[in-house]
Design an enzyme around this catalytic site. Structure first.
Site, PDB file in Angstrom:
ATOM      1  N   ASN A   1      10.080  -2.043  -5.570  1.00 53.64           N
ATOM      2  CA  ASN A   1       8.680  -1.453  -5.844  1.00 53.64           C
ATOM      3  C   ASN A   1       8.409  -0.680  -4.786  1.00 53.64           C
ATOM      4  O   ASN A   1       8.010  -1.068  -3.580  1.00 53.64           O
ATOM      5  CB  ASN A   1       7.901  -2.496  -6.164  1.00 53.64           C
ATOM      6  CG  ASN A   1       6.455  -2.099  -5.926  1.00 53.64           C
ATOM      7  OD1 ASN A   1       5.982  -0.883  -6.315  1.00 53.64           O
ATOM      8  ND2 ASN A   1       5.332  -2.969  -5.973  1.00 53.64           N
TER       9      ASN A   1
ATOM     10  N   LYS B   1       5.952   1.088  -3.995  1.00 53.00           N
ATOM     11  CA  LYS B   1       4.510   1.370  -3.843  1.00 53.00           C
ATOM     12  C   LYS B   1       4.064   2.777  -3.549  1.00 53.00           C
ATOM     13  O   LYS B   1       4.632   3.847  -4.085  1.00 53.00           O
ATOM     14  CB  LYS B   1       4.104   0.508  -2.662  1.00 53.00           C
ATOM     15  CG  LYS B   1       4.615  -0.950  -2.821  1.00 53.00           C
ATOM     16  CD  LYS B   1       3.931  -2.078  -2.023  1.00 53.00           C
ATOM     17  CE  LYS B   1       4.805  -3.345  -2.118  1.00 53.00           C
ATOM     18  NZ  LYS B   1       3.906  -4.401  -1.610  1.00 53.00           N
TER      19      LYS B   1
ATOM     20  N   HIS C   1       0.143  -6.474 -10.889  1.00 54.82           N
ATOM     21  CA  HIS C   1       0.614  -6.306  -9.670  1.00 54.82           C
ATOM     22  C   HIS C   1      -0.435  -6.765  -8.708  1.00 54.82           C
ATOM     23  O   HIS C   1      -1.621  -6.602  -9.069  1.00 54.82           O
ATOM     24  CB  HIS C   1       1.111  -5.335  -8.903  1.00 54.82           C
ATOM     25  CG  HIS C   1       1.999  -5.307  -7.711  1.00 54.82           C
ATOM     26  ND1 HIS C   1       1.400  -5.592  -6.335  1.00 54.82           N
ATOM     27  CD2 HIS C   1       3.143  -5.435  -7.205  1.00 54.82           C
ATOM     28  CE1 HIS C   1       2.045  -6.054  -5.396  1.00 54.82           C
ATOM     29  NE2 HIS C   1       3.197  -5.848  -5.967  1.00 54.82           N
TER      30      HIS C   1
ATOM     31  N   GLU D   1      -1.612  -6.535  -5.731  1.00 54.78           N
ATOM     32  CA  GLU D   1      -2.317  -5.205  -5.049  1.00 54.78           C
ATOM     33  C   GLU D   1      -3.639  -4.542  -6.059  1.00 54.78           C
ATOM     34  O   GLU D   1      -4.354  -4.306  -5.720  1.00 54.78           O
ATOM     35  CB  GLU D   1      -1.615  -4.316  -4.627  1.00 54.78           C
ATOM     36  CG  GLU D   1      -0.840  -4.966  -3.313  1.00 54.78           C
ATOM     37  CD  GLU D   1       0.687  -4.225  -2.900  1.00 54.78           C
ATOM     38  OE1 GLU D   1       1.023  -3.220  -3.393  1.00 54.78           O
ATOM     39  OE2 GLU D   1       1.291  -4.982  -1.927  1.00 54.78           O
TER      40      GLU D   1
ATOM     41  N   GLU E   1       5.134 -13.675  -7.896  1.00 52.79           N
ATOM     42  CA  GLU E   1       5.112 -12.959  -6.695  1.00 52.79           C
ATOM     43  C   GLU E   1       3.855 -13.780  -5.963  1.00 52.79           C
ATOM     44  O   GLU E   1       2.678 -13.570  -6.115  1.00 52.79           O
ATOM     45  CB  GLU E   1       4.682 -11.623  -6.747  1.00 52.79           C
ATOM     46  CG  GLU E   1       5.850 -10.732  -7.237  1.00 52.79           C
ATOM     47  CD  GLU E   1       5.908  -9.107  -6.705  1.00 52.79           C
ATOM     48  OE1 GLU E   1       6.782  -8.870  -6.301  1.00 52.79           O
ATOM     49  OE2 GLU E   1       4.630  -8.476  -6.910  1.00 52.79           O
TER      50      GLU E   1
ATOM     51  N   GLY F   1       4.641  -8.594   1.653  1.00 50.89           N
ATOM     52  CA  GLY F   1       4.405  -7.768   2.690  1.00 50.89           C
ATOM     53  C   GLY F   1       4.013  -8.444   3.857  1.00 50.89           C
ATOM     54  O   GLY F   1       3.441  -7.807   4.935  1.00 50.89           O
TER      55      GLY F   1
ATOM     56  N   SER G   1       8.642 -10.923   0.113  1.00 54.25           N
ATOM     57  CA  SER G   1       9.312 -10.473   1.325  1.00 54.25           C
ATOM     58  C   SER G   1      10.709 -10.921   1.080  1.00 54.25           C
ATOM     59  O   SER G   1      11.482 -11.685   1.941  1.00 54.25           O
ATOM     60  CB  SER G   1       8.988 -11.302   2.324  1.00 54.25           C
ATOM     61  OG  SER G   1       7.603 -10.946   2.669  1.00 54.25           O
TER      62      SER G   1
HETATM   63  C1  PEP Z   1       5.887  -6.457  -3.817  1.00 56.92           C
HETATM   64  O1  PEP Z   1       5.053  -5.570  -3.574  1.00 56.92           O
HETATM   65  O2  PEP Z   1       6.128  -6.530  -5.175  1.00 56.92           O
HETATM   66  C2  PEP Z   1       6.548  -7.084  -3.021  1.00 56.92           C
HETATM   67  C3  PEP Z   1       7.176  -8.156  -3.301  1.00 56.92           C
HETATM   68  O3  PEP Z   1       6.597  -6.549  -1.559  1.00 56.92           O
HETATM   69  P1  PEP Z   1       7.464  -7.182  -0.305  1.00 56.92           P
HETATM   70  O4  PEP Z   1       8.905  -7.267  -0.687  1.00 56.92           O
HETATM   71  O5  PEP Z   1       7.227  -6.208   0.674  1.00 56.92           O
HETATM   72  O6  PEP Z   1       6.899  -8.564  -0.084  1.00 56.92           O
END
Ligand code: PEP
Length: 251
Positions: free
Chosen positions: A9, A11, A95, A97, A167, A173, A212
């Site tokens: 992703n 973003k 997601h 976010e 997630e 992040g 992460s």
């Molecule tokens: C994400 O935004 O879907 C995500 C998993 O981000 P990160 O790997 O940076 O934690």
């Protein structure tokens, strides 16, 4: 036997120049084909990525789609049908976010999920709890509710053409990763919820872990029985790191 999937992703990152570099980096990776690989660039870069990765076995996806499947008067939105025409095969829906920063409700996520499937896209349904919810012991309730929004509205059968991504919001992040055991517990619960209605669908649906993920922790996470790959944010912006994660999923 579920084929692992590693999805990057990107973003709201990238310029034409940095995306061109990432494409070059991805073209240099040796991807065995044991794991399916997908990337989700910003809408502006989808055409560039579709063209740049044309001969590489990488699926392209959108990061979001409108609640209306077809093009029309909805300023600023992108229809699932437009993503499909642009060369996408998947799309992220729900997601965190978007749920948290843009106030996307379960009802909106359901409509996007339906719109995606109506246009032949595979929706990647993102679910996960905040830190406060985990600390209050509500993880399975929250994730169960996000999943039930789809199942109650559309039936469990729609997961035959979908992917789930667990997630935990506190791991996105932040550099904090759920331990393989913490993630496995939630993945198993998601599969069990689906299995209560259709064991066949539940046995086949891929459930990705996101939060992460990096090359250093991927193999351990992907080694868990109900973790079928990863949704990778930050680490997917580095082609070598992302390639290593894809290879960990293929092993
Ligand atoms: C994400 O935004 O879907 C995500 C998993 O981000 P990160 O790997 O940076 O934690």
């Amino acid at each position: 036997m579920r084929r692992p999937l590693v999805a990057g992703n990107w973003k709201m990152h990238g310029t034409r120049a940095s995306v061109a570099e990432l494409i070059e980096g991805l073209r240099r990776q040796s991807l065995s084909g044991d794991a399916e690989v997908a990337v989700f660039p910003s809408c502006l870069h989808i055409a560039q990525v579709v063209e740049g990765l044309a001969e590489v076995p990488v699926v392209i996806g959108g990061q979001d789609c409108a609640v209306e499947p077809q093009q029309g008067a909805l300023t600023g939105e992108v229809a699932a049908s437009q993503l499909r025409e642009a060369g996408c095969a998947m799309v992220l829906v729900g997601h965190s976010e978007r749920r948290l920063s843009l106030g996307e409700s379960d009802e909106v996520v359901v409509r996007k999920f339906v719109a995606a499937q109506a246009c032949g896209l595979i929706p990647v349904l993102c679910v996960g709890e905040t830190l406060a919810q985990r600390e209050a012991g509500e993880t399975l309730v929250v994730v169960g509710r996000q999943l039930a929004a789809i199942v109650d509205a559309q039936g469990v059968g729609v997961f035959a053409r979908a992917v789930v991504a667990y997630e935990p919001v506190w791991a996105i992040g932040t550099g904090l990763t759920a331990s393989p055991e913490q993630a496995q517990e939630v993945h198993a619960a998601i599969r069990a919820r689906l299995a209560a209605q259709d064991a066949d669908v539940a046995g086949k649906v891929r459930i990705l872990y996101g939060g992460s993920v990096k090359a250093a922790n991927a193999a351990e996470l992907f080694g868990m029985p109900d973790i079928d790959g990863g949704l990778v944010g930050g680490a997917s912006l580095n082609a070598d790191e992302f390639g290593a994660i894809c290879r960990a999923a293929g092993n």
